[in-house]
Design a protein around this motif. Structure first.
Motif, PDB file in Angstrom:
ATOM      1  N   VAL A   1       0.840  -1.186  -0.139  1.00 11.71           N
ATOM      2  CA  VAL A   1      -0.195  -0.017  -0.036  1.00 11.71           C
ATOM      3  C   VAL A   1       0.892   1.114  -0.084  1.00 11.71           C
ATOM      4  O   VAL A   1       1.752   1.251   0.722  1.00 11.71           O
ATOM      5  CB  VAL A   1      -1.020  -0.075   1.311  1.00 11.71           C
ATOM      6  N   SER A   2       0.624   2.196  -0.841  1.00  8.37           N
ATOM      7  CA  SER A   2       1.696   3.484  -0.899  1.00  8.37           C
ATOM      8  C   SER A   2       1.261   4.087   0.349  1.00  8.37           C
ATOM      9  O   SER A   2       0.045   4.691   0.728  1.00  8.37           O
ATOM     10  CB  SER A   2       1.170   4.093  -2.259  1.00  8.37           C
ATOM     11  N   ALA A   3       2.115   4.729   0.963  1.00  6.15           N
ATOM     12  CA  ALA A   3       2.216   5.443   2.108  1.00  6.15           C
ATOM     13  C   ALA A   3       1.847   7.020   1.565  1.00  6.15           C
ATOM     14  O   ALA A   3       2.536   7.544   0.891  1.00  6.15           O
ATOM     15  CB  ALA A   3       3.466   5.623   2.860  1.00  6.15           C
ATOM     16  N   PRO A   4       0.727   7.335   2.459  1.00  4.35           N
ATOM     17  CA  PRO A   4      -0.044   8.671   2.225  1.00  4.35           C
ATOM     18  C   PRO A   4       1.372   9.638   2.787  1.00  4.35           C
ATOM     19  O   PRO A   4       2.101   9.273   3.740  1.00  4.35           O
ATOM     20  CB  PRO A   4      -1.269   8.800   3.204  1.00  4.35           C
ATOM     21  N   ALA A   5       1.100  11.013   2.607  1.00  8.48           N
ATOM     22  CA  ALA A   5       2.199  11.934   2.928  1.00  8.48           C
ATOM     23  C   ALA A   5       2.211  11.968   4.243  1.00  8.48           C
ATOM     24  O   ALA A   5       3.577  12.019   4.808  1.00  8.48           O
ATOM     25  CB  ALA A   5       1.870  13.316   2.293  1.00  8.48           C
ATOM     26  N   GLU A   6       1.007  11.803   5.211  1.00  8.19           N
ATOM     27  CA  GLU A   6       1.165  12.057   6.750  1.00  8.19           C
ATOM     28  C   GLU A   6       1.893  10.773   7.156  1.00  8.19           C
ATOM     29  O   GLU A   6       2.710  11.024   8.049  1.00  8.19           O
ATOM     30  CB  GLU A   6      -0.140  12.271   7.249  1.00  8.19           C
ATOM     31  N   ILE A   7       1.593   9.500   6.612  1.00  3.20           N
ATOM     32  CA  ILE A   7       2.149   8.334   7.225  1.00  3.20           C
ATOM     33  C   ILE A   7       3.688   8.383   6.971  1.00  3.20           C
ATOM     34  O   ILE A   7       4.516   8.003   7.664  1.00  3.20           O
ATOM     35  CB  ILE A   7       1.359   7.030   6.441  1.00  3.20           C
ATOM     36  N   ALA A   8       4.091   8.683   5.556  1.00  2.43           N
ATOM     37  CA  ALA A   8       5.298   8.925   5.124  1.00  2.43           C
ATOM     38  C   ALA A   8       6.146   9.679   6.178  1.00  2.43           C
ATOM     39  O   ALA A   8       7.502   9.193   6.234  1.00  2.43           O
ATOM     40  CB  ALA A   8       5.473   9.350   3.909  1.00  2.43           C
ATOM     41  N   GLY A   9       5.647  10.880   6.414  1.00  2.58           N
ATOM     42  CA  GLY A   9       6.523  11.822   7.174  1.00  2.58           C
ATOM     43  C   GLY A   9       6.830  11.008   8.609  1.00  2.58           C
ATOM     44  O   GLY A   9       7.730  11.135   9.157  1.00  2.58           O
ATOM     45  N   ARG A  10       5.507  10.253   9.258  1.00  2.42           N
ATOM     46  CA  ARG A  10       5.992   9.613  10.600  1.00  2.42           C
ATOM     47  C   ARG A  10       6.746   8.623  10.548  1.00  2.42           C
ATOM     48  O   ARG A  10       7.488   8.138  11.573  1.00  2.42           O
ATOM     49  CB  ARG A  10       4.504   9.075  10.871  1.00  2.42           C
ATOM     50  N   LEU A  11       6.793   7.830   9.535  1.00  4.47           N
ATOM     51  CA  LEU A  11       7.699   6.741   9.232  1.00  4.47           C
ATOM     52  C   LEU A  11       9.187   6.958   8.615  1.00  4.47           C
ATOM     53  O   LEU A  11       9.863   6.237   8.363  1.00  4.47           O
ATOM     54  CB  LEU A  11       7.123   5.534   8.523  1.00  4.47           C
ATOM     55  N   ASP A  12       9.531   8.330   8.272  1.00  9.76           N
ATOM     56  CA  ASP A  12      10.447   8.838   7.827  1.00  9.76           C
ATOM     57  C   ASP A  12      11.093   8.006   6.470  1.00  9.76           C
ATOM     58  O   ASP A  12      12.163   7.640   6.209  1.00  9.76           O
ATOM     59  CB  ASP A  12      11.628   8.521   8.773  1.00  9.76           C
ATOM     60  N   ILE A  13       9.838   8.038   5.582  1.00 13.27           N
ATOM     61  CA  ILE A  13       9.961   7.596   4.356  1.00 13.27           C
ATOM     62  C   ILE A  13       9.358   8.410   3.239  1.00 13.27           C
ATOM     63  O   ILE A  13       8.881   9.504   3.643  1.00 13.27           O
ATOM     64  CB  ILE A  13       9.269   6.024   4.204  1.00 13.27           C
ATOM     65  N   SER A  14       9.468   8.111   2.020  1.00 10.09           N
ATOM     66  CA  SER A  14       9.080   8.909   0.846  1.00 10.09           C
ATOM     67  C   SER A  14       7.554   8.653   0.625  1.00 10.09           C
ATOM     68  O   SER A  14       7.158   7.444   0.809  1.00 10.09           O
ATOM     69  CB  SER A  14       9.790   8.819  -0.329  1.00 10.09           C
TER      70      SER A  14
END
Length: 252
Positions: A113-126
């Motif tokens: 599942v592609s990480a949404p921007a908010e989740i990506a920020g929390r996981l330190d991924i793109s």
């Protein structure tokens, strides 16, 4: 009634009358028209006041019948503790006794599942990086008491036996034990609690009203390198649970 936010003033008066026992549990309130005439306000003001008391758990609406005084519901404690495992016989502190603890759960995972921007920020991924997301519904005595939506970066677990949290050899063992099995040591858990209102989807799953108060806890788990290995949003209905945070003290 006061000119500013008159529906709140009407709600306060109705709440006081309910708590004083003027209308008993299960008893129907007077009609909107009658209350509007009694308080000298419009029916829309009374409707908003009643809606507020429904959200607060004092009243319940019954389709085609009217509005009734709701039976009070016991609020059970949910303890958030740094002590995940306690030695045998080690009790909770007085006043933090927990009852109604979740004893079962339903879970559904999706991979890639592609990480949404908010989740990506929390996981330190793109944004767009692939994740495993798992939706949980926690139950106590068969009743829903908590929801959780968890995200883990697939770059960390892809190709390992723990890629699915609720399947494989460590199914249901939790993030700490699962990550340890692939050489990732969890060190820190950060939780950010904030009040929120239940969405329609959350309300349907939790058996509460849309707009009811919930506690939203944003949790992120980090390993010894400071790398986020999981983030989750937990939703706890305020009507049923009060959340207690317990912390130990590091002695010198």
């Amino acid at each position: 009634m006061p000119g500013e936010a008159p529906y709140l003033a009407v709600a306060d008066v109705l709440r006081a009358r309910i708590l004083a026992g003027e209308w008993g549990v299960g008893e129907r309130l007077p009609s909107r028209a009658r209350l509007a005439e009694e308080y000298g306000v419009g029916r829309n003001v009374v409707q908003r006041a009643v809606d507020r008391l429904i959200i607060d758990g004092h009243l319940e609406g019954r389709a085609g019948s009217g509005t009734y005084v709701r039976s009070p519901r016991e609020r059970l404690r949910l303890v958030r503790s740094r002590h995940r495992e306690r030695p045998a016989g080690f009790p909770l502190r007085p006043g933090t006794r927990e009852r109604g603890r979740a004893d079962a759960w339903d879970a559904h995972s999706q991979v890639r599942v592609s990480a949404p921007a908010e989740i990506a920020g929390r996981l330190d991924i793109s944004p767009g990086d692939l994740c495993v997301t798992t939706h949980y519904e926690f139950l106590a005595a068969g009743q829903p008491v908590q929801l959780s939506a968890s995200w883990e970066p697939m770059a960390l677990t892809d190709g390992t036996p723990i890629v699915l949290p609720e399947q494989g050899p460590l199914a249901g063992k939790g993030v700490v034990e699962r990550m340890r099995s692939i050489g990732v040591v969890v060190e820190t858990v950060v939780e950010v609690p904030r009040p929120a209102r239940a969405t329609h989807a959350q309300a349907n799953l939790l058996g509460i009203g849309a707009g009811d108060l919930v506690l939203l806890i944003e949790r992120t788990i980090y390993d010894t390198r400071g790398r986020p290995v999981e983030t989750a949003d937990m939703v706890i209905p305020d009507r049923h649970r009060e959340v207690v945070y317990e912390f130990g003290v590091d002695l010198p």
